[in-house]
Design a protein around this motif. Structure first.
Motif, PDB file in Angstrom:
ATOM      1  N   PHE A  88       0.825  -1.203   0.000  1.00 39.12           N
ATOM      2  CA  PHE A  88       0.000   0.000   0.000  1.00 39.12           C
ATOM      3  C   PHE A  88       0.863   1.259   0.000  1.00 39.12           C
ATOM      4  O   PHE A  88       0.531   2.250  -0.643  1.00 39.12           O
ATOM      5  CB  PHE A  88      -0.953   0.011   1.197  1.00 39.12           C
ATOM      6  CG  PHE A  88      -2.182  -0.814   0.971  1.00 39.12           C
ATOM      7  CD1 PHE A  88      -3.242  -0.310   0.254  1.00 39.12           C
ATOM      8  CD2 PHE A  88      -2.272  -2.103   1.475  1.00 39.12           C
ATOM      9  CE1 PHE A  88      -4.382  -1.061   0.037  1.00 39.12           C
ATOM     10  CE2 PHE A  88      -3.396  -2.866   1.277  1.00 39.12           C
ATOM     11  CZ  PHE A  88      -4.455  -2.343   0.545  1.00 39.12           C
ATOM     12  N   LYS A  89       1.981   1.222   0.712  1.00 39.52           N
ATOM     13  CA  LYS A  89       2.858   2.391   0.762  1.00 39.52           C
ATOM     14  C   LYS A  89       3.507   2.635  -0.599  1.00 39.52           C
ATOM     15  O   LYS A  89       3.629   3.778  -1.037  1.00 39.52           O
ATOM     16  CB  LYS A  89       3.917   2.204   1.836  1.00 39.52           C
ATOM     17  CG  LYS A  89       4.757   3.436   2.073  1.00 39.52           C
ATOM     18  CD  LYS A  89       5.665   3.263   3.254  1.00 39.52           C
ATOM     19  CE  LYS A  89       6.387   4.566   3.517  1.00 39.52           C
ATOM     20  NZ  LYS A  89       7.159   4.501   4.746  1.00 39.52           N
ATOM     21  N   ASN A  90       3.918   1.574  -1.290  1.00 34.41           N
ATOM     22  CA  ASN A  90       4.552   1.721  -2.604  1.00 34.41           C
ATOM     23  C   ASN A  90       3.573   2.195  -3.661  1.00 34.41           C
ATOM     24  O   ASN A  90       3.978   2.840  -4.634  1.00 34.41           O
ATOM     25  CB  ASN A  90       5.198   0.408  -3.036  1.00 34.41           C
ATOM     26  CG  ASN A  90       6.392   0.059  -2.176  1.00 34.41           C
ATOM     27  OD1 ASN A  90       6.994   0.921  -1.555  1.00 34.41           O
ATOM     28  ND2 ASN A  90       6.723  -1.225  -2.125  1.00 34.41           N
ATOM     29  N   ASN A  91       2.284   1.895  -3.508  1.00 31.36           N
ATOM     30  CA  ASN A  91       1.258   2.337  -4.455  1.00 31.36           C
ATOM     31  C   ASN A  91       0.692   3.707  -4.100  1.00 31.36           C
ATOM     32  O   ASN A  91      -0.257   4.167  -4.731  1.00 31.36           O
ATOM     33  CB  ASN A  91       0.105   1.329  -4.519  1.00 31.36           C
ATOM     34  CG  ASN A  91       0.528   0.045  -5.190  1.00 31.36           C
ATOM     35  OD1 ASN A  91       1.478   0.011  -5.953  1.00 31.36           O
ATOM     36  ND2 ASN A  91      -0.187  -1.016  -4.888  1.00 31.36           N
ATOM     37  N   ASN A  92       1.258   4.346  -3.087  1.00 28.16           N
ATOM     38  CA  ASN A  92       0.791   5.648  -2.588  1.00 28.16           C
ATOM     39  C   ASN A  92      -0.683   5.623  -2.192  1.00 28.16           C
ATOM     40  O   ASN A  92      -1.385   6.611  -2.334  1.00 28.16           O
ATOM     41  CB  ASN A  92       1.046   6.757  -3.608  1.00 28.16           C
ATOM     42  CG  ASN A  92       2.517   7.027  -3.786  1.00 28.16           C
ATOM     43  OD1 ASN A  92       3.279   6.909  -2.832  1.00 28.16           O
ATOM     44  ND2 ASN A  92       2.917   7.363  -4.999  1.00 28.16           N
ATOM     45  N   GLU A  93      -1.163   4.495  -1.716  1.00 30.16           N
ATOM     46  CA  GLU A  93      -2.524   4.378  -1.208  1.00 30.16           C
ATOM     47  C   GLU A  93      -2.566   4.584   0.299  1.00 30.16           C
ATOM     48  O   GLU A  93      -3.635   4.640   0.893  1.00 30.16           O
ATOM     49  CB  GLU A  93      -3.110   3.007  -1.557  1.00 30.16           C
ATOM     50  CG  GLU A  93      -3.245   2.758  -3.038  1.00 30.16           C
ATOM     51  CD  GLU A  93      -3.724   1.353  -3.353  1.00 30.16           C
ATOM     52  OE1 GLU A  93      -4.279   0.709  -2.442  1.00 30.16           O
ATOM     53  OE2 GLU A  93      -3.534   0.915  -4.481  1.00 30.16           O
ATOM     54  N   ASP A  94      -1.395   4.711   0.885  1.00 30.06           N
ATOM     55  CA  ASP A  94      -1.296   4.883   2.323  1.00 30.06           C
ATOM     56  C   ASP A  94      -1.362   6.367   2.655  1.00 30.06           C
ATOM     57  O   ASP A  94      -0.583   7.161   2.157  1.00 30.06           O
ATOM     58  CB  ASP A  94       0.032   4.301   2.811  1.00 30.06           C
ATOM     59  CG  ASP A  94       0.193   4.371   4.307  1.00 30.06           C
ATOM     60  OD1 ASP A  94      -0.840   4.393   4.998  1.00 30.06           O
ATOM     61  OD2 ASP A  94       1.346   4.385   4.777  1.00 30.06           O
ATOM     62  N   GLU A  95      -2.318   6.734   3.502  1.00 24.51           N
ATOM     63  CA  GLU A  95      -2.449   8.136   3.891  1.00 24.51           C
ATOM     64  C   GLU A  95      -1.831   8.307   5.272  1.00 24.51           C
ATOM     65  O   GLU A  95      -2.404   7.899   6.288  1.00 24.51           O
ATOM     66  CB  GLU A  95      -3.912   8.556   3.903  1.00 24.51           C
ATOM     67  CG  GLU A  95      -4.082  10.031   4.079  1.00 24.51           C
ATOM     68  CD  GLU A  95      -5.507  10.470   3.828  1.00 24.51           C
ATOM     69  OE1 GLU A  95      -5.875  11.527   4.344  1.00 24.51           O
ATOM     70  OE2 GLU A  95      -6.244   9.753   3.137  1.00 24.51           O
ATOM     71  N   ASP A  96      -0.634   8.876   5.290  1.00 26.09           N
ATOM     72  CA  ASP A  96       0.068   9.037   6.557  1.00 26.09           C
ATOM     73  C   ASP A  96       0.075  10.482   7.047  1.00 26.09           C
ATOM     74  O   ASP A  96       0.895  10.866   7.857  1.00 26.09           O
ATOM     75  CB  ASP A  96       1.490   8.496   6.452  1.00 26.09           C
ATOM     76  CG  ASP A  96       2.276   9.137   5.323  1.00 26.09           C
ATOM     77  OD1 ASP A  96       1.737  10.030   4.647  1.00 26.09           O
ATOM     78  OD2 ASP A  96       3.438   8.739   5.121  1.00 26.09           O
ATOM     79  N   ASP A  97      -0.848  11.273   6.556  1.00 25.16           N
ATOM     80  CA  ASP A  97      -0.994  12.644   6.990  1.00 25.16           C
ATOM     81  C   ASP A  97      -1.588  12.658   8.404  1.00 25.16           C
ATOM     82  O   ASP A  97      -2.514  11.907   8.716  1.00 25.16           O
ATOM     83  CB  ASP A  97      -1.918  13.381   6.024  1.00 25.16           C
ATOM     84  CG  ASP A  97      -2.014  14.856   6.333  1.00 25.16           C
ATOM     85  OD1 ASP A  97      -1.146  15.343   7.100  1.00 25.16           O
ATOM     86  OD2 ASP A  97      -2.927  15.499   5.809  1.00 25.16           O
ATOM     87  N   THR A  98      -1.053  13.488   9.263  1.00 28.19           N
ATOM     88  CA  THR A  98      -1.544  13.521  10.640  1.00 28.19           C
ATOM     89  C   THR A  98      -2.941  14.111  10.733  1.00 28.19           C
ATOM     90  O   THR A  98      -3.609  13.954  11.764  1.00 28.19           O
ATOM     91  CB  THR A  98      -0.594  14.314  11.549  1.00 28.19           C
ATOM     92  OG1 THR A  98      -0.443  15.630  11.015  1.00 28.19           O
ATOM     93  CG2 THR A  98       0.744  13.637  11.652  1.00 28.19           C
ATOM     94  N   THR A  99      -3.392  14.803   9.693  1.00 28.03           N
ATOM     95  CA  THR A  99      -4.742  15.372   9.700  1.00 28.03           C
ATOM     96  C   THR A  99      -5.695  14.509   8.886  1.00 28.03           C
ATOM     97  O   THR A  99      -6.650  15.009   8.298  1.00 28.03           O
ATOM     98  CB  THR A  99      -4.725  16.810   9.159  1.00 28.03           C
ATOM     99  OG1 THR A  99      -4.221  16.786   7.826  1.00 28.03           O
ATOM    100  CG2 THR A  99      -3.887  17.703  10.024  1.00 28.03           C
ATOM    101  N   ALA A 100      -5.434  13.231   8.822  1.00 26.75           N
ATOM    102  CA  ALA A 100      -6.285  12.330   8.064  1.00 26.75           C
ATOM    103  C   ALA A 100      -7.675  12.228   8.677  1.00 26.75           C
ATOM    104  O   ALA A 100      -8.645  11.981   7.988  1.00 26.75           O
ATOM    105  CB  ALA A 100      -5.657  10.940   7.983  1.00 26.75           C
ATOM    106  N   HIS A 101      -7.757  12.465   9.981  1.00 27.99           N
ATOM    107  CA  HIS A 101      -9.043  12.436  10.656  1.00 27.99           C
ATOM    108  C   HIS A 101      -9.456  13.851  11.032  1.00 27.99           C
ATOM    109  O   HIS A 101      -8.612  14.666  11.421  1.00 27.99           O
ATOM    110  CB  HIS A 101      -8.989  11.558  11.904  1.00 27.99           C
ATOM    111  CG  HIS A 101      -8.647  10.134  11.585  1.00 27.99           C
ATOM    112  ND1 HIS A 101      -9.543   9.271  11.038  1.00 27.99           N
ATOM    113  CD2 HIS A 101      -7.497   9.446  11.733  1.00 27.99           C
ATOM    114  CE1 HIS A 101      -8.962   8.098  10.875  1.00 27.99           C
ATOM    115  NE2 HIS A 101      -7.721   8.181  11.287  1.00 27.99           N
TER     116      HIS A 101
END
Length: 76
Positions: A59-72
């Motif tokens: 998921f991280k390699n496909n840029n499907e991972d949202e690791d932004d701290t404001t995701a919620h």
């Protein structure tokens, strides 16, 4: 009524717990063999953790991972 509870005792002590009694007696000769159930659980957990890590990397390699701290919305 007493016979009913003695029947439950016989079921568990003589039949259902018999494999555990065998493992307990095996411990006197071989600790590794007696703990085979524990080793199977450890191997299953290691495989699950490896699978989970691989999926996270996919998921991280496909840029499907949202690791932004404001995701919620409550983290803004």
């Amino acid at each position: 009524m007493k016979a009913f509870f003695e029947g439950i005792q016989t079921l568990f002590v003589d039949f259902l717990f018999w494999p555990y009694d065998q493992l307990r007696s095996l411990e006197l000769t071989s600790w590794w063999s007696a703990n085979i159930v524990n080793w199977m659980f450890i191997i299953i957990c290691i495989c699950a953790m490896a699978y989970w890590t691989i999926q996270l990397n996919i998921f991280k390699n496909n840029n499907e991972d949202e690791d932004d701290t404001t995701a919620h919305s409550f983290l803004k």
